[in-house]
Motif scaffolding. Sequence first.
Motif, mmCIF file in Angstrom:
data_model
loop_
_atom_site.group_PDB
_atom_site.id
_atom_site.type_symbol
_atom_site.label_atom_id
_atom_site.label_comp_id
_atom_site.label_asym_id
_atom_site.label_seq_id
_atom_site.Cartn_x
_atom_site.Cartn_y
_atom_site.Cartn_z
ATOM 1 N N GLU A 1 -4.219 3.085 0.844
ATOM 2 C CA GLU A 1 -3.206 2.037 0.662
ATOM 3 C C GLU A 1 -3.819 0.678 0.338
ATOM 4 O OE1 GLU A 1 0.038 2.936 0.977
ATOM 5 O OE2 GLU A 1 -0.600 4.980 1.440
ATOM 6 N N LYS A 2 -5.130 0.560 0.462
ATOM 7 C CA LYS A 2 -5.830 -0.722 0.265
ATOM 8 C C LYS A 2 -5.295 -1.793 1.221
ATOM 9 C CE LYS A 2 -7.510 -0.055 -4.364
ATOM 10 N NZ LYS A 2 -6.974 1.269 -4.686
ATOM 11 N N LYS A 3 -4.967 -1.341 2.431
ATOM 12 C CA LYS A 3 -4.447 -2.280 3.435
ATOM 13 C C LYS A 3 -5.088 -1.964 4.772
ATOM 14 C CE LYS A 3 0.001 -2.240 1.854
ATOM 15 N NZ LYS A 3 1.316 -1.723 2.149
ATOM 16 N N PHE A 4 -5.190 -2.980 5.608
ATOM 17 C CA PHE A 4 -5.723 -2.732 6.936
ATOM 18 C C PHE A 4 -4.561 -2.554 7.913
ATOM 19 C CE2 PHE A 4 -7.246 -4.484 11.065
ATOM 20 C CZ PHE A 4 -8.096 -3.440 11.381
ATOM 21 N N MET A 5 -4.638 -1.499 8.697
ATOM 22 C CA MET A 5 -3.599 -1.219 9.677
ATOM 23 C C MET A 5 -4.094 -1.787 10.987
ATOM 24 S SD MET A 5 -1.765 2.489 9.801
ATOM 25 C CE MET A 5 -3.360 3.223 9.881
ATOM 26 N N SER A 6 -3.426 -2.844 11.499
ATOM 27 C CA SER A 6 -4.035 -3.532 12.639
ATOM 28 C C SER A 6 -3.874 -2.766 13.956
ATOM 29 C CB SER A 6 -3.476 -4.953 12.757
ATOM 30 O OG SER A 6 -2.080 -4.902 12.721
ATOM 31 N N ASP A 7 -2.660 -2.266 14.246
ATOM 32 C CA ASP A 7 -2.543 -1.539 15.508
ATOM 33 C C ASP A 7 -2.215 -0.073 15.227
ATOM 34 O OD1 ASP A 7 -0.249 -2.353 14.453
ATOM 35 O OD2 ASP A 7 0.781 -2.800 16.325
ATOM 36 N N CYS A 8 -3.263 0.617 14.899
ATOM 37 C CA CYS A 8 -3.116 2.006 14.500
ATOM 38 C C CYS A 8 -3.023 2.881 15.752
ATOM 39 C CB CYS A 8 -4.345 2.364 13.671
ATOM 40 S SG CYS A 8 -4.399 4.069 13.205
ATOM 41 N N PRO A 9 -1.982 3.722 15.847
ATOM 42 C CA PRO A 9 -1.887 4.582 17.034
ATOM 43 C C PRO A 9 -2.935 5.697 16.963
ATOM 44 C CG PRO A 9 -0.165 5.132 15.460
ATOM 45 C CD PRO A 9 -0.906 3.967 14.880
ATOM 46 N N HIS A 10 -3.176 6.308 18.123
ATOM 47 C CA HIS A 10 -4.110 7.441 18.139
ATOM 48 C C HIS A 10 -3.570 8.540 17.241
ATOM 49 C CE1 HIS A 10 -6.753 5.885 21.062
ATOM 50 N NE2 HIS A 10 -5.832 5.790 22.013
ATOM 51 N N THR A 11 -4.455 9.140 16.519
ATOM 52 C CA THR A 11 -4.032 10.252 15.663
ATOM 53 C C THR A 11 -3.756 11.470 16.538
ATOM 54 O OG1 THR A 11 -5.466 9.381 13.966
ATOM 55 C CG2 THR A 11 -4.684 11.621 13.654
ATOM 56 N N ILE A 12 -2.645 12.134 16.227
ATOM 57 C CA ILE A 12 -2.327 13.377 16.917
ATOM 58 C C ILE A 12 -2.736 14.521 15.993
ATOM 59 C CG2 ILE A 12 -0.475 14.766 17.917
ATOM 60 C CD1 ILE A 12 -0.624 12.154 19.323
ATOM 61 N N GLY A 13 -3.656 15.341 16.444
ATOM 62 C CA GLY A 13 -4.085 16.471 15.612
ATOM 63 C C GLY A 13 -4.773 15.980 14.350
ATOM 64 N N VAL A 14 -4.138 16.202 13.221
ATOM 65 C CA VAL A 14 -4.710 15.729 11.962
ATOM 66 C C VAL A 14 -3.639 15.013 11.153
ATOM 67 C CG1 VAL A 14 -6.575 17.389 11.640
ATOM 68 C CG2 VAL A 14 -4.261 18.006 10.986
ATOM 69 N N GLU A 15 -4.084 14.030 10.404
ATOM 70 C CA GLU A 15 -3.200 13.384 9.441
ATOM 71 C C GLU A 15 -3.757 13.660 8.053
ATOM 72 O OE1 GLU A 15 -0.377 12.006 9.819
ATOM 73 O OE2 GLU A 15 -0.261 11.747 12.001
ATOM 74 N N PHE A 16 -2.942 13.346 7.077
ATOM 75 C CA PHE A 16 -3.270 13.758 5.728
ATOM 76 C C PHE A 16 -3.088 12.589 4.775
ATOM 77 C CE2 PHE A 16 -1.802 15.896 1.743
ATOM 78 C CZ PHE A 16 -2.943 16.631 1.490
ATOM 79 N N GLY A 17 -4.000 12.449 3.842
ATOM 80 C CA GLY A 17 -3.844 11.401 2.836
ATOM 81 C C GLY A 17 -4.408 11.874 1.511
ATOM 82 N N THR A 18 -3.848 11.336 0.427
ATOM 83 C CA THR A 18 -4.384 11.708 -0.880
ATOM 84 C C THR A 18 -4.575 10.475 -1.740
ATOM 85 O OG1 THR A 18 -2.218 11.951 -1.880
ATOM 86 C CG2 THR A 18 -3.174 13.928 -0.935
ATOM 87 N N ARG A 19 -5.507 10.591 -2.669
ATOM 88 C CA ARG A 19 -5.636 9.562 -3.699
ATOM 89 C C ARG A 19 -6.353 10.172 -4.887
ATOM 90 N NH1 ARG A 19 -8.943 3.901 -3.236
ATOM 91 N NH2 ARG A 19 -9.390 3.876 -5.476
ATOM 92 N N ILE A 20 -5.934 9.735 -6.061
ATOM 93 C CA ILE A 20 -6.608 10.239 -7.255
ATOM 94 C C ILE A 20 -7.661 9.232 -7.688
ATOM 95 C CG2 ILE A 20 -6.300 10.854 -9.681
ATOM 96 C CD1 ILE A 20 -3.575 11.959 -8.931
ATOM 97 N N ILE A 21 -8.878 9.697 -7.858
ATOM 98 C CA ILE A 21 -9.962 8.813 -8.289
ATOM 99 C C ILE A 21 -10.541 9.363 -9.594
ATOM 100 C CG2 ILE A 21 -10.574 8.082 -5.969
ATOM 101 C CD1 ILE A 21 -12.941 10.142 -6.237
ATOM 102 N N GLU A 22 -11.504 8.623 -10.107
ATOM 103 C CA GLU A 22 -12.109 9.077 -11.352
ATOM 104 C C GLU A 22 -13.616 9.109 -11.183
ATOM 105 O OE1 GLU A 22 -10.124 7.626 -14.972
ATOM 106 O OE2 GLU A 22 -12.156 7.464 -15.772
ATOM 107 N N VAL A 23 -14.207 10.222 -11.503
ATOM 108 C CA VAL A 23 -15.663 10.334 -11.452
ATOM 109 C C VAL A 23 -16.111 10.898 -12.791
ATOM 110 C CG1 VAL A 23 -17.604 11.561 -10.402
ATOM 111 C CG2 VAL A 23 -15.764 10.675 -8.966
ATOM 112 N N ALA A 24 -17.023 10.191 -13.408
ATOM 113 C CA ALA A 24 -17.580 10.608 -14.707
ATOM 114 C C ALA A 24 -16.469 10.975 -15.689
ATOM 115 C CB ALA A 24 -18.542 11.782 -14.517
ATOM 116 N N GLY A 25 -15.419 10.142 -15.698
ATOM 117 C CA GLY A 25 -14.333 10.351 -16.650
ATOM 118 C C GLY A 25 -13.381 11.458 -16.258
#
Lengths: 215, 613
Positions: free
Chosen positions: A33-57
């Motif tokens: 998200e390019k943001k800082f989460m100041s009061d992040c709760p404890h993660t329960i189990g696992v969380e999931f995130g995605t982002r598309i990046i570019e490597v070598a085109g």
Amino acid sequence: MSAGPYNYSYIFKYIIIGDMGVGKSCLLHQFTEKKFMSDCPHTIGVEFGTRIIEVAGQKIKLQIWDTAGQERFRAVTRSYYRGAAGALMVYDITRRSTYNHLSSWLTDTRNLTNPSTVIFLIGNKCDLEGQRDVTYEEAKQFADENGLMFVEASAKTGQNVEEAFLETARKIYQSIQDGRLDLNAAESGVQHKPSQPGRNTLSSDQQFNKDNCAC
Amino acid sequence: MPELSEKENVLSKRLNKLLETRVENDQDTLEALKELSTFYCDNSLQARRNLRSQIEKRSLEINENFLSEFREVKESFDSICDDITDMSKSLQDMTIRLQNAKKQTKHLLEQTSISTAFMNTFILRHEELVALHGNKQKRDLTITPEIFVVLDKVKKIHNDCKTLMQSGYQTLALDVMEQMTLHQEGALERLYHWTQNHCRNVDNLDLTNLLTQAMCRLQDRPVLFKYVIDEYCISRRAVLVGEFIDALTRGGPSGNPAPIEMRAHDPHVYVTDILVWLNKAIPVEKQNLHLLVSLCNKEDISELLTNALASICEGICHPLKIRIDKILNASTQSSSLYAITNLIRYYKKSMGKVSEGGLLALTLSDLQEKSEQIFLLALQQQVANALVRVETPPRDLSPTPAISHLLAVLRDMLSTASMSEGRETDMGKIVQCILDPLLRAVNEQSSRLPPTDMAVYMLNCLYAMHTCLSLYEFMDDKLERLQAHSDAQLDTLTSEQASSLVANLNLGPIYTILQDHSNAPLSGIPGMEPSNLRNFLGKLDVLVSSPDSMLLQQIHLLSSSKHKKSVQKRAFDVLLAIYKQLYEGVHYANNLYDNPESILPRTPNELVKMLSK
């Protein structure tokens, strides 16, 4: 994954591990998200995130598992190591105890992932220089000894966060180019984009886990 | 002797006459005598003799006097005669003049008819003035349709004056023009006051015609026009609020339809009724407003009308807001809150088509936003309440009642949301509201289970979620996430199943030896003797005859048969890989097995076929 245009060539799976409160979720949030989460709760189990990046085109989709640091979720989080192409191992530079546990995290990772998994060590909270408890040199030495990539980052300022995720991806991509990573193995943590629902690309060299085998 | 006697008689008569004559009684004689005495002074002979001549002289003298006197008279008459002749001449002269005058008058008469025509064309008649300005004496303020005819005439005269001016009558034309301008202004002013007073009754058929025409005229005076519209808005605003409150509290005539607030206990019906009422009332207002300006040029006033309608609707905002707020704060059912949110959205859009902008649009937006917020809060609360206790998964490893219940809620919400306005955002928010806590709860519940149970339980929950979400669009992100979770759990389960297979078939030691063995012949290594291998093969036969027999019992609890098949297949794949390695090992001459075909009668391909049956 239902139908839809796949505008990326690969999916890389990452896992973020480390002690409770070292800032794993914040690193992920900063990266996605390019943001800082100041009061992040404890993660329960696992969380999931995605982002598309570019490597070598090449467009690459990162699927990132953010695991709970709490011991009680260890059983849950273990399931997510297996498919990881990259493991980001995080400690908090202001808390030595989190650094001291790294070797146990590393053992877990080595046991649960396949040998080609890229492990990246991140010393988080480097913005809190005044409270530093682990020197850069010490951690760097640890990383070098264990063949890990290493960087000090800050999820708060965003410093080096992007670099850590991208560098890991570049390393994985390099492995694919070198042929060290077998894309057909389900546990490589890398898929070609037209991943069909339900994995049917399994090859005969499917590994079953020695760790489980022993029990 | 009669002659004699007659003579005698005459004589006597004369005598008698003489005798009977009384000189003193005879006035003439007396006068004569008196006269005589003036000049006959002494009675002498001479005198007596001369008396006659004297008298004659006197008579002559008198006659001469007469003559001279008459001469004078004659001369006077002569002069009179001259005068009369002069007069006659003068008269003749006058006659000529009169005739001339008569001729001239004829010309004048012609001129007079031109001026009448001019008057008719350029000057207003009395009754026209009355039509324009009303009867001043009677303070008569009613407007009649004639005023428009006269106004047209005034306008025409004003225009005609230009022609007049071009024909050289500048002063006249300017005068008339000024006059007409004054008339026009006065009439418009009067029209303005009248319209301002009567505009609220535009829907009164008797007035419609006059009002619309009046508005058309007033459009030339934007300020007056705007004042009328303002006045209209103020009065209609009050009327609309009144009607709204009546509809809410009193209902229609003799309580039919019933007052809307009678059904305030049912939030959905209540809000629907309120919004439906407004949705009906506002177009009527718009229609009336447009009726008022139906003859005007619409292009110039479209913005004014939009603002006017918005202004008319301003009044109802406050009562509307109070009521909806109350409902929103009183309801706790997330489903009814969601229904209300959708109602507000729908009617906001519907009313937005009729009346743009203004306080009403703002109020509805506020209400929509608020109801969305309250709905999401209520939903979050509902989810939190349902998950407050960490349930232990049941023995069949199916989703716990709380999880199933929330999934049912999610399904209901999504089926409503998928048909609502802005469904993509809605569905995203709803799913986020329910799915995230649900996944956390499942994680929490699973963390207490042994690995295989955990994987199966998670897969069952994930499968239920996936099934629910896959029915709807815009769920790609969530489905990807669920799929990734499932994949991880399938990996775990496969690994467990494969380990269990290997253990059940006593393949563990064989596998270890195969991995680690160096160049020494396999047949010589303890545990790789043909007898030992036969032991393994016996168990493999059991597996082949009934492939399900060696599945972990938890695998049977998987709700998705696809998951089950996938785990089984992948576990068999592991087994087949080892078998293949073993087969090659046994058939490899260096490993010194006697008669390898009898030890391992099946080729790996045969085994693949048998196991994939």
